[in-house]
Every structure is written in structure tokens, then in C-alpha cells.
Design a protein around this motif. Structure first.
Motif, PDB file in Angstrom:
ATOM      1  N   GLY A  34       0.819  -1.206   0.000  1.00  0.00           N
ATOM      2  CA  GLY A  34       0.000   0.000   0.000  1.00  0.00           C
ATOM      3  C   GLY A  34       0.853   1.256   0.000  1.00  0.00           C
ATOM      4  O   GLY A  34       1.994   1.246   0.470  1.00  0.00           O
ATOM      5  N   TRP A  35       0.317   2.307  -0.579  1.00  0.00           N
ATOM      6  CA  TRP A  35       0.889   3.653  -0.482  1.00  0.00           C
ATOM      7  C   TRP A  35      -0.068   4.492   0.352  1.00  0.00           C
ATOM      8  O   TRP A  35      -1.284   4.499   0.096  1.00  0.00           O
ATOM      9  CB  TRP A  35       1.078   4.288  -1.852  1.00  0.00           C
ATOM     10  N   PHE A  36       0.501   5.197   1.326  1.00  0.00           N
ATOM     11  CA  PHE A  36      -0.251   6.091   2.189  1.00  0.00           C
ATOM     12  C   PHE A  36       0.384   7.471   2.130  1.00  0.00           C
ATOM     13  O   PHE A  36       1.527   7.623   1.697  1.00  0.00           O
ATOM     14  CB  PHE A  36      -0.222   5.588   3.635  1.00  0.00           C
ATOM     15  N   LYS A  43      -5.017  13.610   8.931  1.00  0.00           N
ATOM     16  CA  LYS A  43      -4.903  12.184   9.211  1.00  0.00           C
ATOM     17  C   LYS A  43      -4.236  11.460   8.047  1.00  0.00           C
ATOM     18  O   LYS A  43      -4.302  11.908   6.896  1.00  0.00           O
ATOM     19  CB  LYS A  43      -6.295  11.593   9.461  1.00  0.00           C
ATOM     20  N   ARG A  44      -3.633  10.340   8.363  1.00  0.00           N
ATOM     21  CA  ARG A  44      -3.044   9.514   7.321  1.00  0.00           C
ATOM     22  C   ARG A  44      -4.138   9.003   6.380  1.00  0.00           C
ATOM     23  O   ARG A  44      -5.223   8.620   6.819  1.00  0.00           O
ATOM     24  CB  ARG A  44      -2.334   8.322   7.954  1.00  0.00           C
ATOM     25  N   GLU A  45      -3.827   8.994   5.095  1.00  0.00           N
ATOM     26  CA  GLU A  45      -4.794   8.584   4.069  1.00  0.00           C
ATOM     27  C   GLU A  45      -4.232   7.422   3.259  1.00  0.00           C
ATOM     28  O   GLU A  45      -3.091   7.481   2.802  1.00  0.00           O
ATOM     29  CB  GLU A  45      -5.096   9.759   3.127  1.00  0.00           C
ATOM     30  N   GLY A  46      -5.012   6.392   3.088  1.00  0.00           N
ATOM     31  CA  GLY A  46      -4.627   5.303   2.206  1.00  0.00           C
ATOM     32  C   GLY A  46      -4.823   5.732   0.770  1.00  0.00           C
ATOM     33  O   GLY A  46      -5.940   6.085   0.390  1.00  0.00           O
ATOM     34  N   PHE A  58      -6.664  -0.858  -5.791  1.00  0.00           N
ATOM     35  CA  PHE A  58      -7.602   0.112  -5.238  1.00  0.00           C
ATOM     36  C   PHE A  58      -6.963   1.500  -5.242  1.00  0.00           C
ATOM     37  O   PHE A  58      -5.768   1.641  -4.984  1.00  0.00           O
ATOM     38  CB  PHE A  58      -7.972  -0.258  -3.810  1.00  0.00           C
ATOM     39  N   TYR A  59      -7.787   2.503  -5.546  1.00  0.00           N
ATOM     40  CA  TYR A  59      -7.333   3.903  -5.473  1.00  0.00           C
ATOM     41  C   TYR A  59      -8.338   4.708  -4.672  1.00  0.00           C
ATOM     42  O   TYR A  59      -9.553   4.554  -4.860  1.00  0.00           O
ATOM     43  CB  TYR A  59      -7.208   4.511  -6.870  1.00  0.00           C
ATOM     44  N   ALA A  60      -7.821   5.564  -3.807  1.00  0.00           N
ATOM     45  CA  ALA A  60      -8.693   6.501  -3.122  1.00  0.00           C
ATOM     46  C   ALA A  60      -9.334   7.433  -4.153  1.00  0.00           C
ATOM     47  O   ALA A  60      -8.738   7.729  -5.199  1.00  0.00           O
ATOM     48  CB  ALA A  60      -7.891   7.306  -2.112  1.00  0.00           C
ATOM     49  N   ALA A  61     -10.517   7.902  -3.854  1.00  0.00           N
ATOM     50  CA  ALA A  61     -11.237   8.765  -4.794  1.00  0.00           C
ATOM     51  C   ALA A  61     -10.441  10.021  -5.126  1.00  0.00           C
ATOM     52  O   ALA A  61     -10.516  10.543  -6.239  1.00  0.00           O
ATOM     53  CB  ALA A  61     -12.595   9.136  -4.215  1.00  0.00           C
ATOM     54  N   THR A  98       1.759  -5.806   4.205  1.00  0.00           N
ATOM     55  CA  THR A  98       1.137  -6.714   5.162  1.00  0.00           C
ATOM     56  C   THR A  98       0.863  -8.049   4.480  1.00  0.00           C
ATOM     57  O   THR A  98       0.572  -8.080   3.278  1.00  0.00           O
ATOM     58  CB  THR A  98      -0.165  -6.126   5.721  1.00  0.00           C
ATOM     59  N   PRO A  99       0.939  -9.155   5.219  1.00  0.00           N
ATOM     60  CA  PRO A  99       0.590 -10.448   4.607  1.00  0.00           C
ATOM     61  C   PRO A  99      -0.855 -10.433   4.126  1.00  0.00           C
ATOM     62  O   PRO A  99      -1.757 -10.007   4.862  1.00  0.00           O
ATOM     63  CB  PRO A  99       0.778 -11.437   5.759  1.00  0.00           C
ATOM     64  N   THR A 100      -1.069 -10.875   2.921  1.00  0.00           N
ATOM     65  CA  THR A 100      -2.412 -10.850   2.358  1.00  0.00           C
ATOM     66  C   THR A 100      -3.391 -11.667   3.193  1.00  0.00           C
ATOM     67  O   THR A 100      -4.575 -11.322   3.285  1.00  0.00           O
ATOM     68  CB  THR A 100      -2.378 -11.360   0.912  1.00  0.00           C
ATOM     69  N   LEU A 101      -2.918 -12.718   3.815  1.00  0.00           N
ATOM     70  CA  LEU A 101      -3.801 -13.548   4.634  1.00  0.00           C
ATOM     71  C   LEU A 101      -4.362 -12.795   5.836  1.00  0.00           C
ATOM     72  O   LEU A 101      -5.351 -13.229   6.437  1.00  0.00           O
ATOM     73  CB  LEU A 101      -3.049 -14.799   5.110  1.00  0.00           C
ATOM     74  N   SER A 102      -3.753 -11.658   6.195  1.00  0.00           N
ATOM     75  CA  SER A 102      -4.221 -10.890   7.340  1.00  0.00           C
ATOM     76  C   SER A 102      -5.407  -9.994   6.979  1.00  0.00           C
ATOM     77  O   SER A 102      -6.027  -9.385   7.855  1.00  0.00           O
ATOM     78  CB  SER A 102      -3.096 -10.034   7.905  1.00  0.00           C
ATOM     79  N   LEU A 103      -5.708  -9.892   5.681  1.00  0.00           N
ATOM     80  CA  LEU A 103      -6.782  -9.003   5.251  1.00  0.00           C
ATOM     81  C   LEU A 103      -8.130  -9.710   5.305  1.00  0.00           C
ATOM     82  O   LEU A 103      -8.250 -10.861   4.907  1.00  0.00           O
ATOM     83  CB  LEU A 103      -6.522  -8.527   3.823  1.00  0.00           C
ATOM     84  N   HIS A 104      -9.138  -8.976   5.770  1.00  0.00           N
ATOM     85  CA  HIS A 104     -10.496  -9.507   5.805  1.00  0.00           C
ATOM     86  C   HIS A 104     -11.465  -8.672   4.988  1.00  0.00           C
ATOM     87  O   HIS A 104     -12.586  -9.106   4.720  1.00  0.00           O
ATOM     88  CB  HIS A 104     -10.968  -9.605   7.260  1.00  0.00           C
ATOM     89  N   VAL A 105     -11.051  -7.467   4.634  1.00  0.00           N
ATOM     90  CA  VAL A 105     -11.892  -6.584   3.840  1.00  0.00           C
ATOM     91  C   VAL A 105     -11.040  -5.942   2.767  1.00  0.00           C
ATOM     92  O   VAL A 105      -9.816  -5.858   2.868  1.00  0.00           O
ATOM     93  CB  VAL A 105     -12.573  -5.497   4.700  1.00  0.00           C
ATOM     94  N   TRP A 106     -11.691  -5.475   1.718  1.00  0.00           N
ATOM     95  CA  TRP A 106     -11.028  -4.745   0.631  1.00  0.00           C
ATOM     96  C   TRP A 106     -11.868  -3.517   0.304  1.00  0.00           C
ATOM     97  O   TRP A 106     -13.072  -3.657   0.046  1.00  0.00           O
ATOM     98  CB  TRP A 106     -10.880  -5.636  -0.593  1.00  0.00           C
ATOM     99  N   PRO A 107     -11.257  -2.339   0.307  1.00  0.00           N
ATOM    100  CA  PRO A 107      -9.855  -2.073   0.587  1.00  0.00           C
ATOM    101  C   PRO A 107      -9.531  -2.257   2.065  1.00  0.00           C
ATOM    102  O   PRO A 107     -10.421  -2.126   2.905  1.00  0.00           O
ATOM    103  CB  PRO A 107      -9.687  -0.621   0.167  1.00  0.00           C
ATOM    104  N   PRO A 108      -8.285  -2.551   2.359  1.00  0.00           N
ATOM    105  CA  PRO A 108      -7.915  -2.812   3.740  1.00  0.00           C
ATOM    106  C   PRO A 108      -7.846  -1.544   4.575  1.00  0.00           C
ATOM    107  O   PRO A 108      -7.672  -0.448   4.047  1.00  0.00           O
ATOM    108  CB  PRO A 108      -6.531  -3.455   3.623  1.00  0.00           C
ATOM    109  N   ASN A 109      -7.991  -1.728   5.864  1.00  0.00           N
ATOM    110  CA  ASN A 109      -7.769  -0.652   6.820  1.00  0.00           C
ATOM    111  C   ASN A 109      -6.276  -0.479   7.008  1.00  0.00           C
ATOM    112  O   ASN A 109      -5.536  -1.440   7.069  1.00  0.00           O
ATOM    113  CB  ASN A 109      -8.427  -1.029   8.144  1.00  0.00           C
ATOM    114  N   GLY A 110      -5.839   0.747   7.066  1.00  0.00           N
ATOM    115  CA  GLY A 110      -4.412   1.014   7.211  1.00  0.00           C
ATOM    116  C   GLY A 110      -3.805   0.386   8.459  1.00  0.00           C
ATOM    117  O   GLY A 110      -2.605   0.107   8.495  1.00  0.00           O
TER     118      GLY A 110
END
Length: 126
Positions: A34-36, A43-46, A58-61, A98-110
Motif C-alpha cells: 500500500g501507499w499512504f 490524518k493519514r490517508e490510504g 484500489f485507489y482513493a477517490a 502486510t501479509p495478504t492472509l491478514s486481510l479480511h476486507v477490501w480495501p484494507p484498513n491502514g
């Protein structure tokens, strides 16, 4: 895991920059990148995320249509091509993994990103 960003610079509005994130210590096939960014007082933005498990990044709007994320596994490097830059893109940009297996939603939370680079400054002004 090591992440080292580079490519930040000063650029005029409408200009372009390419950020690089050199990585080591993990297999890109198993990780989401990810790029933040974080601007002063904000605040930090994904900004963008990429993973082999999803058909497209995924891209932020705020950056969609102007920024492009890509990964070169052979070079262990992730890129963020930034075009049509605006003053509001001014921020410190961070690469994270982050390991992809740790993700439960898309886009992920930072918050799920465990490993971060030191950041690179992007300044857009005339």
C-alpha cells in the motif's frame, strides 16, 4: 521486512512524479502493498493498494484517474506513478506491507499494515 521509499521531490501543479518502494525480506506473492500519505495537520490517508489476490488495485477517490500503482516482483519494487499533481497532493508518502492472509476486507484498513517505510516528501507548488 524492509521498505525504503524514494522519488519524492518538489513539482509544479500539473506535473508528474514516480515514487519507488524498494523491498526486501518477504515474498511479494504473499503480501499486499500500500501507499499512504500524511499532510501536515491531517490524518493519514490510504492512497492505493495492490495485491495478487485482487483483479485490480484500489485507489482513493482523491487520486483515482491520476495515480497508478504497480509492482515489479523481479526488482522487489513497488511504484506509484503520480500524474496531474495538485497542491493538495503535498504530503509525506509512505509505503507499507502486510501479509495478504491478514486481510479480511477490501480495501484494507491502514491499521492492518505492519511494516512501513520511512517516507518520502512530495511537495506540489508553484
Amino acid at each position: 521486512v524492509q521498505l525504503v521509499e524514494s522519488g519524492g521531490d518538489w513539482v509544479q501543479p500539473g506535473g508528474s512524479l514516480t515514487l519507488s518502494c524498494a523491498t526486501s525480506g518477504f515474498n511479494h506473492d504473499d503480501y499486499t502493498m500500500g501507499w499512504f500519505r500524511q499532510a501536515p495537520g491531517k490524518k493519514r490517508e490510504g492512497v492505493s493498494y495492490i495485491t495478487r489476490s485482487m483483479p485490480r488495485p484500489f485507489y482513493a477517490a482523491s487520486v483515482r484517474g491520476r495515480f497508478t500503482i504497480s509492482a515489479d516482483a523481479a526488482k522487489n519494487t513497488v511504484y506509484l506513478q503520480m500524474d496531474s499533481l495538485k497542491s493538495e497532493d503535498t504530503a509525506i508518502y509512505y509505503c507499507a506491507a502486510t501479509p495478504t492472509l491478514s486481510l479480511h476486507v477490501w480495501p484494507p484498513n491502514g491499521e492492518v499494515f505492519n511494516d512501513w517505510g520511512q517516507g518520502t516528501q512530495v511537495t506540489v507548488s508553484s
